[in-house]
Design a protein around this motif. Structure first.
Motif, mmCIF file in Angstrom:
data_model
loop_
_atom_site.group_PDB
_atom_site.id
_atom_site.type_symbol
_atom_site.label_atom_id
_atom_site.label_comp_id
_atom_site.label_asym_id
_atom_site.label_seq_id
_atom_site.Cartn_x
_atom_site.Cartn_y
_atom_site.Cartn_z
ATOM 1 N N LEU A 131 48.070 -9.941 23.008
ATOM 2 C CA LEU A 131 46.946 -9.556 22.260
ATOM 3 C C LEU A 131 47.624 -8.827 21.008
ATOM 4 C CD1 LEU A 131 45.001 -7.818 25.091
ATOM 5 C CD2 LEU A 131 44.543 -9.817 23.740
ATOM 6 N N ILE A 132 48.733 -8.023 21.011
ATOM 7 C CA ILE A 132 49.117 -7.546 19.826
ATOM 8 C C ILE A 132 49.523 -8.865 18.919
ATOM 9 C CG2 ILE A 132 51.094 -6.105 18.967
ATOM 10 C CD1 ILE A 132 50.977 -4.431 21.302
ATOM 11 N N LEU A 133 50.394 -9.499 19.369
ATOM 12 C CA LEU A 133 50.865 -10.611 18.437
ATOM 13 C C LEU A 133 49.817 -11.795 17.994
ATOM 14 C CD1 LEU A 133 54.081 -11.447 20.349
ATOM 15 C CD2 LEU A 133 53.844 -10.305 18.383
ATOM 16 N N ARG A 134 48.469 -11.993 18.693
ATOM 17 C CA ARG A 134 47.466 -12.699 18.179
ATOM 18 C C ARG A 134 46.684 -11.858 17.315
ATOM 19 N NH1 ARG A 134 45.555 -15.669 23.623
ATOM 20 N NH2 ARG A 134 47.448 -17.237 23.627
ATOM 21 N N PHE A 135 46.722 -10.536 17.419
ATOM 22 C CA PHE A 135 46.007 -9.542 16.413
ATOM 23 C C PHE A 135 46.659 -9.838 14.932
ATOM 24 C CE2 PHE A 135 46.239 -5.893 13.926
ATOM 25 C CZ PHE A 135 44.912 -5.523 13.667
ATOM 26 N N SER A 149 42.112 -17.753 21.194
ATOM 27 C CA SER A 149 42.639 -18.950 20.944
ATOM 28 C C SER A 149 42.997 -19.215 19.349
ATOM 29 C CB SER A 149 41.836 -20.303 21.453
ATOM 30 O OG SER A 149 42.500 -21.425 20.968
ATOM 31 N N PRO A 150 44.101 -18.692 18.943
ATOM 32 C CA PRO A 150 44.387 -18.402 17.728
ATOM 33 C C PRO A 150 44.140 -19.626 16.810
ATOM 34 C CG PRO A 150 46.193 -17.248 18.855
ATOM 35 C CD PRO A 150 45.343 -17.995 19.890
ATOM 36 N N LEU A 151 44.644 -20.924 17.244
ATOM 37 C CA LEU A 151 44.557 -22.239 16.552
ATOM 38 C C LEU A 151 43.200 -22.523 16.539
ATOM 39 C CD1 LEU A 151 45.780 -24.538 15.091
ATOM 40 C CD2 LEU A 151 46.447 -25.430 17.305
ATOM 41 N N THR A 152 42.509 -22.344 17.645
ATOM 42 C CA THR A 152 40.960 -22.597 17.460
ATOM 43 C C THR A 152 40.173 -21.977 16.429
ATOM 44 O OG1 THR A 152 40.931 -23.111 19.679
ATOM 45 C CG2 THR A 152 38.623 -22.656 18.860
ATOM 46 N N ALA A 153 40.575 -20.670 16.365
ATOM 47 C CA ALA A 153 39.947 -19.719 15.252
ATOM 48 C C ALA A 153 40.282 -20.149 13.687
ATOM 49 C CB ALA A 153 40.208 -18.152 15.451
ATOM 50 N N LEU A 154 41.445 -20.488 13.614
ATOM 51 C CA LEU A 154 41.868 -20.875 12.444
ATOM 52 C C LEU A 154 41.356 -22.227 11.949
ATOM 53 C CD1 LEU A 154 45.318 -20.783 10.669
ATOM 54 C CD2 LEU A 154 44.086 -22.937 10.472
ATOM 55 N N CYS A 155 41.206 -23.231 12.883
ATOM 56 C CA CYS A 155 40.406 -24.265 12.309
ATOM 57 C C CYS A 155 38.974 -23.960 11.982
ATOM 58 C CB CYS A 155 40.569 -25.436 13.681
ATOM 59 S SG CYS A 155 42.070 -26.022 13.965
ATOM 60 N N TYR A 156 38.200 -23.024 12.968
ATOM 61 C CA TYR A 156 36.933 -22.916 12.858
ATOM 62 C C TYR A 156 36.789 -22.271 11.458
ATOM 63 C CZ TYR A 156 32.339 -20.698 13.751
ATOM 64 O OH TYR A 156 31.074 -20.294 13.638
ATOM 65 N N ILE A 157 37.564 -21.230 11.071
ATOM 66 C CA ILE A 157 37.247 -20.875 9.553
ATOM 67 C C ILE A 157 37.605 -21.698 8.433
ATOM 68 C CG2 ILE A 157 37.459 -18.251 10.450
ATOM 69 C CD1 ILE A 157 40.220 -18.493 9.220
ATOM 70 N N CYS A 158 38.479 -22.803 8.904
ATOM 71 C CA CYS A 158 38.654 -23.971 7.776
ATOM 72 C C CYS A 158 37.810 -25.117 7.996
ATOM 73 C CB CYS A 158 40.081 -23.976 7.781
ATOM 74 S SG CYS A 158 41.302 -22.840 7.608
ATOM 75 N N ASN A 159 36.757 -25.088 8.637
ATOM 76 C CA ASN A 159 35.551 -26.082 8.953
ATOM 77 C C ASN A 159 36.311 -27.300 9.392
ATOM 78 O OD1 ASN A 159 33.588 -24.482 7.758
ATOM 79 N ND2 ASN A 159 34.432 -24.757 5.664
ATOM 80 N N ILE A 201 40.018 -2.373 22.520
ATOM 81 C CA ILE A 201 39.668 -3.480 21.563
ATOM 82 C C ILE A 201 38.274 -3.502 21.198
ATOM 83 C CG2 ILE A 201 39.488 -5.995 21.091
ATOM 84 C CD1 ILE A 201 41.882 -6.345 23.035
ATOM 85 N N ILE A 202 37.696 -3.164 20.008
ATOM 86 C CA ILE A 202 36.699 -3.091 19.735
ATOM 87 C C ILE A 202 35.972 -3.947 18.896
ATOM 88 C CG2 ILE A 202 34.875 -1.441 18.591
ATOM 89 C CD1 ILE A 202 35.960 -0.148 20.978
ATOM 90 N N ASP A 203 35.075 -4.922 19.281
ATOM 91 C CA ASP A 203 34.526 -6.148 18.511
ATOM 92 C C ASP A 203 33.369 -5.875 18.083
ATOM 93 O OD1 ASP A 203 34.122 -8.674 17.331
ATOM 94 O OD2 ASP A 203 35.417 -9.681 18.912
ATOM 95 N N SER A 204 32.870 -5.325 16.913
ATOM 96 C CA SER A 204 31.600 -4.997 16.477
ATOM 97 C C SER A 204 31.538 -4.859 14.784
ATOM 98 C CB SER A 204 31.531 -3.396 17.057
ATOM 99 O OG SER A 204 30.293 -2.969 16.482
ATOM 100 N N PHE A 250 36.465 -12.476 15.756
ATOM 101 C CA PHE A 250 38.021 -11.751 16.078
ATOM 102 C C PHE A 250 38.468 -12.062 17.494
ATOM 103 C CE2 PHE A 250 39.525 -7.552 17.539
ATOM 104 C CZ PHE A 250 40.752 -7.515 16.977
ATOM 105 N N THR A 251 37.463 -12.118 18.505
ATOM 106 C CA THR A 251 37.680 -12.463 19.942
ATOM 107 C C THR A 251 38.257 -13.717 20.098
ATOM 108 O OG1 THR A 251 36.271 -10.867 20.798
ATOM 109 C CG2 THR A 251 36.555 -12.782 22.314
ATOM 110 N N LEU A 252 37.633 -14.793 19.261
ATOM 111 C CA LEU A 252 38.078 -16.084 19.272
ATOM 112 C C LEU A 252 39.721 -16.102 18.870
ATOM 113 C CD1 LEU A 252 37.512 -19.127 19.764
ATOM 114 C CD2 LEU A 252 36.773 -19.230 17.364
ATOM 115 N N PHE A 253 40.327 -15.037 17.805
ATOM 116 C CA PHE A 253 41.586 -15.300 17.425
ATOM 117 C C PHE A 253 42.268 -14.682 18.616
ATOM 118 C CE2 PHE A 253 40.409 -15.653 12.944
ATOM 119 C CZ PHE A 253 41.578 -16.409 12.299
ATOM 120 N N LEU A 254 41.885 -13.780 19.241
ATOM 121 C CA LEU A 254 42.652 -13.137 20.462
ATOM 122 C C LEU A 254 42.601 -14.039 21.431
ATOM 123 C CD1 LEU A 254 41.417 -9.636 20.323
ATOM 124 C CD2 LEU A 254 43.263 -10.241 19.378
#
Length: 595
Positions: free
Chosen positions: A530-534, A462-472, A412-415, A456-460
């Motif tokens: 990890l695969i499914l959250r990706f 906590s998917p719901l947190t990441a979606l909330c974050y990008i939708c303000n 997993i590369i986050d960069s 990206f790491t936030l999606f891996l």
């Protein structure tokens, strides 16, 4: 008279025995720093001896407290120091074994020190070194509480630490003030989205996929097949992003990923190290009745049978390592892999960029990732963030990983230079998967993402947190959060079904829908998660209006099928339902954006 002398002699022997145990425990504890940081067995015997001596010391001071109080002058801060070192032992054993039960043990001892106010008179002892010990205790306790998601207690401890620093002004006051600001910044960055209780107070969730550790309730379902043969055994988590919030050599990305790759602690039997031994009226045991089922760390039972009880894959945590350190730890994880085991490398780092326009060697000519940011001792040059002037010897190139692909490897590369890792060849025919973060994010998120942790790491994590974050969406009531989480669970379940379906169609129809590497990794709970959250991340960013362009979406190698998985209507439909439930439907387009 003879009887009196005999009693005094006995008391003298008790004091001497206590002094012997105390000195022995200090010697062993100080020797821990000389142990190798990698490998599994080299250090276990030494830890066992150290735990054994501290077990005896702790029981001894409980059994003979009255004598030690009167004849030795035992002070409460000295008891606190013993308890603090036992807490440190458990914490470092957790780091070496990845077993979260030991983290709970460390918490129990640290909490007892606070509850019994062992350090309450430290300031009156007129010993600066004792105040430093007290401050270090607070810092260590805060780390343990952060890892256990006890955020209310974390805030209380931070307030107490701040008061200690202000009231007593240690000699290194400035350094401690910086530590305090670092902690505050980390806590603020960690709370990407607030989940509110009915009284509008933020709460920390420990269930429903909210970013907590894996549990039976949050493990994605899977229709298993004989091809799912691999299990995750060794993990290397590397954090080298230079502007990211961090505390105690844990960047935010490392903090989130290490929890994603652990299971929730389990209830357990009584801890022999924590037993109260008839000291009625005196301090009871600091630790409660929690210990892993395999006994006290280092005990014979643990060493013989530990492998049978391991709940979590073993992992190493490296903060801004040198390239030589990184390769040594990778080699150690590679060496320790059992038959049927897989190695995971997670790396969050700034990119090293190449100026080569027509590369012939994808392994080294496209750049890579900065490992540590250090000043060159010869020419005084330095390594700047965002890849402007990195020295090559502090860069991890894709080609550096080729030798390790002799065994099953999950990367997993986050960069901002992640895509250069999509060309790693499978010279040895072993399963290999590379998940790569988007290389860019919309301008509105760039400053926050750089400091608060990668999207990206936030999606891996906590998917719901990441979606909330990008939708303000800054805060969500608990009942609404749980309703939205059901949509995420439905998405994960449907994505898992589609992956399995692709494999069945491939076998029945001879059509290569999905690479066999995914199937072999899919039987492991952590790798499947990890695969499914990706997949969730990819689908969400494809549909989000703000993430246009291929560099704003993640990539994977081998590629996952588009029509049969990533662009499948059933997955898009669930995302639209989730967006409507959060009242953010306007952030999403009706279909995948085309480049």
């Amino acid at each position: 008279m003879v009887k009196m002398e005999s009693t005094e002699e006995q008391d003298r022997k008790l004091v001497l025995e206590f002094c012997h145990l105390l000195e022995k425990s200090k010697q062993l504890f100080n020797g821990l720093r000389d142990l190798p940081q990698y490998g599994h067995r080299q250090w276990q015997a030494y830890f066992g001896r150290t735990f054994d001596v501290y077990t005896k010391l702790w029981k001894f001071q409980q059994q003979h407290r009255m004598v030690l109080d009167s004849k030795y002058g035992l002070k409460r801060w000295q008891i606190g120091e013993i308890a603090s070192k036992i807490g440190q032992l458990y914490y470092h054993y957790y780091l070496r074994t990845s077993e979260t039960n030991y983290l709970n043990e460390a918490y129990q001892f640290y909490a007892a020190i606070r509850g019994r106010a062992y350090y309450s008179r430290a300031a009156k002892e007129d010993r600066p070194d004792l105040m430093v010990k007290k401050l270090r205790y607070y810092a260590r306790f805060i780390v343990v509480c952060l890892l256990l998601k006890k955020m209310k207690l974390v805030r209380e401890l931070v307030t107490e630490l701040e008061k200690q620093i202000q009231d007593y002004e240690p000699e290194d006051h400035l350094e401690w003030s910086l530590v305090l600001e670092e902690i505050k910044g980390f806590i603020k960055a960690e709370a990407a989205v607030a989940v509110l209780h009915a009284d509008s107070n933020p709460i920390i969730l420990s269930h429903s996929g909210s970013g907590s550790r894996l549990s039976p309730l949050t493990t994605p379902p899977c229709e298993r097949s004989p091809h799912m043969t691999l299990s995750l055994q060794e993990i290397l988590i590397v954090g080298s992003a230079c502007e990211q919030a961090k505390f105690s050599e844990l960047t935010m990305d490392m903090f989130r990923m290490l929890q994603t790759l652990e299971r929730e602690p389990t209830e357990s039997a009584t801890n022999p190290l924590s037993m109260s031994h008839g000291l009625h009226g005196h301090d009871a045991s600091p630790a409660a009745s929690r210990i892993p089922p395999y006994g006290v760390p280092g005990s014979k039972g643990y060493l013989e049978n530990g492998r049978h009880y391991r709940d979590n894959p073993h992992k190493y945590l490296l903060y801004k390592p040198s390239i030589s350190q990184l390769l040594v730890f990778l080699a150690s994880g590679f060496k320790e892999l059992p038959l049927g085991g897989a190695l995971l490398l997670y790396m969050s780092a700034d990119g090293c960029f190449s100026t080569t326009k027509h590369p012939e060697d994808y392994g080294y000519e496209l750049g890579g990732l900065a490992t540590s940011v250090k000043r060159d001792s010869v020419d005084g040059g330095g390594l700047s963030c965002r890849g402007k002037s990195y020295k090559e010897n502090h860069c991890l190139y894709p080609g550096d990983l080729y030798p390790f692909t002799r065994r099953p490897m999950f990367i997993i590369i986050d960069s901002d230079n992640s895509f250069v890792f999509q060309h790693i060849p499978r010279y040895f025919g072993q399963p290999l998967v590379v998940l790569m973060s988007p290389q860019d994010v919309p301008p509105a998120f760039q400053a926050d993402v750089q400091h608060h942790g990668s999207l990206f790491t936030l999606f891996l994590h906590s998917p719901l947190t990441a979606l909330c974050y990008i939708c303000n969406v800054g805060d969500v009531p608990i009942h609404h959060w749980e309703r939205c989480q059901t949509y995420v669970d439905r998405f994960i379940t449907e994505a898992s079904r589609l992956v399995t379906r692709c494999r069945i169609d491939e076998i029945e129809q001879g059509i290569g829908f999905i690479d066999s590497s995914y199937v072999q990794f899919f039987g492991d709970d952590f790798l499947r998660t990890l695969i499914l959250r990706f997949v969730f991340c990819d689908v969400v960013l494809r549909l989000h209006r703000g993430f246009r362009g291929r560099h704003m979406r993640p990539r994977c190698e081998p590629q996952l099928p588009a029509n049969e998985l990533l662009e499948h209507p059933s997955l898009s439909h669930i995302i639209f339902q989730l967006a409507s439930a959060l009242d953010v439907r306007g952030h999403f387009s009706e279909g995948p954006e085309c480049d």
